[in-house]
Enzyme design. Structure first.
Site, PDB file in Angstrom:
ATOM      1  CE  LYS A  76       8.430  11.913   6.920  1.00  0.00           C
ATOM      2  NZ  LYS A  76       8.162  10.202   6.281  1.00  0.00           N
ATOM      3  CB  SER A 100      11.057   9.886   3.801  1.00  0.00           C
ATOM      4  OG  SER A 100      10.035   9.513   4.324  1.00  0.00           O
ATOM      5  CB  SER A 117       9.325   6.504   5.245  1.00  0.00           C
ATOM      6  OG  SER A 117       9.456   6.661   4.140  1.00  0.00           O
TER       7      SER A 117
END
Length: 477
Positions: free
Chosen positions: A85, A159, A183
């Site tokens: 990520k 996210s 997230s």
């Protein structure tokens, strides 16, 4: 979700399968990374999971892994292609965090989690997209929109939406993710993959200034529980977590179907998904009892840390407020106001922790819906107002944030299909905090029991952006 006993032969190999084959000499890291890069080249145009693909560097690093194997190293993630990520540093690459305001300069060193994954033989093939500063539960920004591989009209969540989409689309078998208000679990639930947020302190966090006041944790995303366990074991530096055992005794499971906030309502299909998981655990011999959780009437302790954490990170990175998206600017301003009026006090959190410990006394596992509503459309949320984003985020994904505030381990596993929207459904599992990874081991054990009893389709087929995939065969409604 495939029928019990039916192999899903169309899906790419699992991380554990790749690592075993590379160690045994049946394939090579270079071959596996090449295959992953080919899948990304073919499939990511529709999904938009990747911010950056490290094709040449990944192949060079795969050759080094092959040399390590030839030299006799026993690597738990030998040759496994994975994604990181884009909110933790990867040496030699920029960390944009979904924002044009961040620096394009490459980072000098790996985050400790990246270093551990690479030391274990994994190869970073790319960085996955996030919303600006990882603030919201949809993944879109100036860099593009990440879509749900099962239904390209819908968001992948956020996210860690890029990581969830990359795994669900079969581009990589596992991906790093991070969870500050859900997230990991929110996009895992949207995309029908396994996502686990470890409890506080198990995996190095070290995100931004203070990891959103300690709410944020790094964790794995995978298509199987075994792969999630293997990745978590490496990230935590606890090899024993890779051995997923069946529950050693009859467990007491609290089925909590209440909605955490009056601003949300529970979709019937998502309620049914949690009830389906509860029935599977009951069929396995566990005691399932309805449980009413003492959700806080005052959400400010979590909201203040969410708002102020984003502002602290922006200030730490020297970002100009005016260079950020309007929704993120408003978010940061709200955090400053709440901090000024005592919103970051620890006393309400301590009281809530005591109430939650009392309410869950005697329960081994808590089971809730993963989402209240299916994820919204994937369409330019970064251009919409802060109020519009807050309304949709709280309305569709209210079940995750409490466990960040308390630091309890929590995971999401797939549990069916939503015919009305054309996306997977999922359930959330939570355990009380324990020491030395015991809580995470229990989570993985229960998740594996659900995987055995209600197996899921591992990877979505990617169709054109004009529509969804339709309902996969053998998936329960």
């Amino acid at each position: 979700m495939t029928a019990p006993g039916t192999a899903d032969t169309s899906a790419p190999p699992t991380a554990s399968g790749i690592a075993e084959a590379v160690r045994a000499g049946r394939t090579t890291a270079v071959a596996e990374v090449t295959a992953a890069l080919d899948r990304i080249a073919a499939g990511d145009r529709a999904v938009g999971a990747f911010q950056l693909v490290r094709a040449n560097r990944a192949l060079a690093e795969a050759a080094i892994v092959d040399a390590r194997i030839a030299a006799g190293e026993n690597l738990p993630l030998a040759g496994v292609p994975l994604a990181i990520k884009d909110n933790i540093p990867v040496a030699g690459e920029p960390m944009r965090e979904g924002s044009a305001a961040t620096s394009a300069e490459p980072r000098d060193a790996d985050h400790p989690v990246v270093a551990r994954l690479r030391a274990a033989g994994a190869v970073v093939v790319g960085l996955t997209r996030v919303p600006e500063l990882c603030v919201f539960g949809t993944t879109d920004s100036v860099y593009g929109t990440t879509r749900n591989p099962w239904n390209l009209a819908r968001t992948s969540g956020g996210s860690s939406g890029g990581s969830a989409a990359a795994v669900a689309a079969g581009l990589v078998p596992i991906a790093h993710a991070a969870d500050g208000m859900g997230s990991i679990r929110i996009p895992a639930a949207n995309c029908g993959v396994v996502g686990l947020k470890p409890g506080a302190g198990l995996v190095p966090a070290e995100m931004g200034v203070h990891s959103w006041f300690g709410m944020s944790e790094n964790g794995p995303m995978a298509t199987t529980v075994v792969d999630a366990a293997l990745m978590l074991a490496v990230m935590a530096g606890r090899p024993e977590l890779a051995a997923v055992e069946a529950p050693a005794r009859r467990l007491r499971v609290g089925l909590a179907l209440g909605v955490p906030t009056p601003l949300a309502r529970l979709d019937a299909g998502l309620r049914a998904a949690a009830e389906r998981s509860a029935r599977a655990l009951a069929d396995a011999g566990h005691e399932v009892v309805e449980l009413e959780l003492p959700y806080p009437a005052n959400p400010l302790p979590a909201l203040a840390r969410w708002f102020a954490g984003a502002g602290a990170d922006a200030e730490h990175d020297g970002l100009e407020l005016g260079a950020l998206e309007p929704r993120v600017r408003a978010h940061i301003r709200a955090g400053r106001v709440l901090a000024r009026f005592g919103g970051l006090s620890t006393a309400p959190v301590d009281r809530l922790r005591r109430r939650m410990l009392a309410a869950t006394e005697g329960f081994d596992v808590i089971l809730t819906p993963a989402l209240a509503q299916p994820g919204p459309v994937a369409d330019g949320w970064h251009r919409r107002s802060w109020f519009a984003n807050m309304r949709v985020n709280i309305g569709y994904a209210p079940y995750a944030a409490l466990w960040n505030l308390l630091g309890w381990p929590a995971a999401v596993v797939p549990s069916g299909w939503h015919d009305g929207v054309g996306v997977p459904t999922s359930s959330q599992l939570i355990v009380r905090p324990a020491t030395d990874g015991a809580g995470e081991a229990l989570l993985l054990s229960v998740a594996a029991e659900l995987e055995r009893r209600t197996p899921w389709m591992r990877v979505a087929g990617v169709h054109d952006a004009a529509g969804g995939n339709g309902r996969p065969e053998n998936l329960p409604e």
